[in-house]
Structure formats: C-alpha cells, structure tokens
Design a protein around this motif. Sequence first.
Motif, PDB file in Angstrom:
ATOM      1  N   ASN A 221       0.668  -1.187  -0.131  1.00 54.06           N
ATOM      2  CA  ASN A 221      -0.036  -0.093   0.073  1.00 54.06           C
ATOM      3  C   ASN A 221       0.703   1.100   0.024  1.00 54.06           C
ATOM      4  O   ASN A 221       0.498   2.299  -0.499  1.00 54.06           O
ATOM      5  CB  ASN A 221      -0.919  -0.105   1.293  1.00 54.06           C
ATOM      6  N   THR A 222       2.030   1.135   0.705  1.00 57.16           N
ATOM      7  CA  THR A 222       2.818   2.354   0.656  1.00 57.16           C
ATOM      8  C   THR A 222       3.583   2.519  -0.506  1.00 57.16           C
ATOM      9  O   THR A 222       3.488   3.729  -1.241  1.00 57.16           O
ATOM     10  CB  THR A 222       3.889   2.335   1.439  1.00 57.16           C
ATOM     11  N   LEU A 223       3.830   1.602  -1.373  1.00 57.44           N
ATOM     12  CA  LEU A 223       4.540   1.544  -2.588  1.00 57.44           C
ATOM     13  C   LEU A 223       3.456   2.332  -3.637  1.00 57.44           C
ATOM     14  O   LEU A 223       3.588   3.147  -4.303  1.00 57.44           O
ATOM     15  CB  LEU A 223       4.935   0.261  -3.296  1.00 57.44           C
ATOM     16  N   ARG A 224       2.180   1.771  -3.546  1.00 57.58           N
ATOM     17  CA  ARG A 224       1.113   2.400  -4.403  1.00 57.58           C
ATOM     18  C   ARG A 224       0.849   3.622  -4.015  1.00 57.58           C
ATOM     19  O   ARG A 224       0.503   4.630  -5.031  1.00 57.58           O
ATOM     20  CB  ARG A 224      -0.430   1.553  -4.208  1.00 57.58           C
ATOM     21  N   ALA A 225       0.643   3.953  -2.718  1.00 57.06           N
ATOM     22  CA  ALA A 225       0.287   5.369  -2.339  1.00 57.06           C
ATOM     23  C   ALA A 225       1.542   6.539  -2.757  1.00 57.06           C
ATOM     24  O   ALA A 225       1.330   7.642  -3.477  1.00 57.06           O
ATOM     25  CB  ALA A 225       0.001   5.592  -0.834  1.00 57.06           C
ATOM     26  N   GLU A 226       2.741   6.186  -2.756  1.00 58.82           N
ATOM     27  CA  GLU A 226       3.703   6.777  -3.100  1.00 58.82           C
ATOM     28  C   GLU A 226       3.786   7.244  -4.658  1.00 58.82           C
ATOM     29  O   GLU A 226       3.963   8.215  -5.212  1.00 58.82           O
ATOM     30  CB  GLU A 226       5.163   6.311  -2.853  1.00 58.82           C
ATOM     31  N   GLN A 227       3.577   6.068  -5.350  1.00 59.37           N
ATOM     32  CA  GLN A 227       3.462   6.080  -6.843  1.00 59.37           C
ATOM     33  C   GLN A 227       2.314   7.271  -7.275  1.00 59.37           C
ATOM     34  O   GLN A 227       2.277   7.949  -8.155  1.00 59.37           O
ATOM     35  CB  GLN A 227       3.316   4.932  -7.567  1.00 59.37           C
ATOM     36  N   ALA A 228       1.210   6.939  -6.776  1.00 57.29           N
ATOM     37  CA  ALA A 228       0.097   7.789  -6.782  1.00 57.29           C
ATOM     38  C   ALA A 228       0.314   9.149  -6.638  1.00 57.29           C
ATOM     39  O   ALA A 228       0.012  10.285  -7.570  1.00 57.29           O
ATOM     40  CB  ALA A 228      -1.153   7.471  -6.099  1.00 57.29           C
ATOM     41  N   ILE A 229       1.048   9.598  -5.676  1.00 56.65           N
ATOM     42  CA  ILE A 229       1.439  10.907  -5.293  1.00 56.65           C
ATOM     43  C   ILE A 229       2.355  11.479  -6.247  1.00 56.65           C
ATOM     44  O   ILE A 229       2.142  12.554  -7.074  1.00 56.65           O
ATOM     45  CB  ILE A 229       2.116  10.972  -4.042  1.00 56.65           C
ATOM     46  N   ASP A 230       3.200  10.742  -6.748  1.00 56.03           N
ATOM     47  CA  ASP A 230       4.092  10.970  -7.734  1.00 56.03           C
ATOM     48  C   ASP A 230       3.491  11.419  -9.038  1.00 56.03           C
ATOM     49  O   ASP A 230       3.734  12.090  -9.979  1.00 56.03           O
ATOM     50  CB  ASP A 230       5.219  10.040  -8.117  1.00 56.03           C
ATOM     51  N   ASP A 231       2.536  10.329  -9.544  1.00 57.95           N
ATOM     52  CA  ASP A 231       1.889  10.557 -10.784  1.00 57.95           C
ATOM     53  C   ASP A 231       0.803  11.838 -10.713  1.00 57.95           C
ATOM     54  O   ASP A 231       0.779  12.540 -11.768  1.00 57.95           O
ATOM     55  CB  ASP A 231       0.785   9.517 -11.112  1.00 57.95           C
ATOM     56  N   LEU A 232       0.216  12.227  -9.534  1.00 59.44           N
ATOM     57  CA  LEU A 232      -0.611  13.360  -9.214  1.00 59.44           C
ATOM     58  C   LEU A 232       0.260  14.566  -9.491  1.00 59.44           C
ATOM     59  O   LEU A 232      -0.256  15.528  -9.971  1.00 59.44           O
ATOM     60  CB  LEU A 232      -1.215  13.233  -7.921  1.00 59.44           C
ATOM     61  N   MET A 233       1.467  14.692  -9.052  1.00 62.90           N
ATOM     62  CA  MET A 233       2.534  15.774  -8.869  1.00 62.90           C
ATOM     63  C   MET A 233       3.270  15.867 -10.280  1.00 62.90           C
ATOM     64  O   MET A 233       3.487  16.949 -10.858  1.00 62.90           O
ATOM     65  CB  MET A 233       3.326  15.577  -7.909  1.00 62.90           C
ATOM     66  N   GLN A 234       3.450  14.809 -11.029  1.00 63.78           N
ATOM     67  CA  GLN A 234       4.741  14.959 -12.179  1.00 63.78           C
ATOM     68  C   GLN A 234       3.737  14.718 -13.581  1.00 63.78           C
ATOM     69  O   GLN A 234       4.683  14.676 -14.500  1.00 63.78           O
ATOM     70  CB  GLN A 234       5.718  13.957 -11.864  1.00 63.78           C
TER      71      GLN A 234
END
Length: 276
Positions: A221-234
Amino acid sequence: MSGAISVHHGAFGRAALYQLDKPIIMHAHREAHLIFYVDGDTATVRVCDTDYPADNAAGVAVSPWQPHSFDLANHPGSSCMCLVLYIKPIWFLENSQSVEYALSFGRGQIAMTREISEWVFRLTSLLLQEEGSDMFDGFLYEMTRQCFQQSWSGMEQANCVTHARTKYVDFRVRRSLRLMKDSYCDDIEIEWLARESGLSRPHFFKLFKKQMGITPNLYLNTLRAEQAIDDLMQTNKSVTDIGYDLGFSSQASFTRFFTSNVGIPPSDYRRVAHVA
C-alpha cells in the motif's frame, strides 16, 4: 469532508496542512513523520500499538516505516486541522552532516515547548501563503532537529546507521522487496510472494514483519500511495488513469484507497499541491 489546505513538495519531502474529519487507516511511510495539532478538535495517532494525543500540549513523531493511524475525538462533526510533515531521512542526514542524526525517533510523543510551537506557527504561516519561500527548508530542519533531540532526551540513542545496515540481512525478504517493487501495480497475492521467496505463507509473513516492522500488505500500500502521489504531481494523467495504472478497477476504488491512506481525495491533493 476531509481536505487539504496546502501541500508543499521539496527536496526535504512534503509538508501539508490537512483539515481532517475522518480517520486514516493504519499505513506507513519511508519518510520520518511529524504530526502537529493546529486548530479544531484534538486527535489521536496510534503508532504501532501505542496511542499518542495530538493537541496543544503534544505532537507525534513517527519513524520511517512505523505503522500508524489517525483518529479524531469521538463525537459527530469532529474536525481537526493538522500540520503534517514527511521528512526524507537522507535530506536530514545531509543537512545535519552527522551520522548520529540518522532520522529515527526515540519517543513517539513530542512536547510542545515554546520553541517547537513557534516553528509550527512559522511553517503553518508559510504553507497558508501557498507560495514558495527560501526560509521553509531552514525552518523545517531546525524544528525536526529539536524534535529529534527531544525524542532521545534522557535515553541512550541507538546506533541507527548500524541498525540500517543489518535490518534487511535475510535474502528472502530482500527478494520479496524486489518482487513488490517490480509488481506493485499488479494484483499481488501474499501466497505468491511467500512461494517466490521460498517460504510458507505464515513464515514469510512473520519474517517480513520482524525485519520491516510492517506487514507485506502495508508495504504494498505504501508503494502504491507513493506512486499515486508522484503521478498526481509529475504527470497530466487523469485520476481515473492513475488508478487504473495502479491496478484499481475504478476511479471510486482508487479514490477510497488514496483517501484512507493519505487522508484526502486524490483530486483535492492535486488541486492544492505545489513543488518548490
């Protein structure tokens, strides 16, 4: 509805002002985590198996990868404004220029001294301006340093560097981490991870939690949440596409996941977040 007032990304990690009216489920971060009450109803942060108040008298410190959750005062209509900081250990280490400052807290409770209260006020004020400031990183470092030192006051500080070198010694855990990093967007089953790591499911689950401090599910879940934040920002990908790329069957299921792990909906996060 829970929402973000401001989110600021930088070399240090990220800092946010959240207005929360719902609990956040047990989750984890690779960053160190500081949580401070700003206004509204008080809250409770559970770190591992211990509950810590977040109020005018105390903040909460969470070391990297420690599982934690957030809950509000137990009455209808509760709402709490919090300053929430996610601090990269390597950034703190580089700025402190001392291996003794590897960022792992000795205690989970941070007393709101006059100095720390002033740093919280300054950081909150900068976030409310919703624009970059050359002062932000310096303020954040000094407050984090004071919280770190307070958390170890009266205690023998562990050798965090030695601990980091020996934490992931088991090759089977290392293999499972590689598999999760390569496949976290897929529908990974714990039985498959255990089998690929050469262990039974119960043995794998026990060994992983002993070595990492969290369960395999929380790590995923941590990996997915981190990737989601990266995608939202970048990226310019829609929230729906981000969810699909992470293996969610619908935007609604992705939004539920993001909100329960990060605290606010993904569209709200993208709307208010900015990068230094």
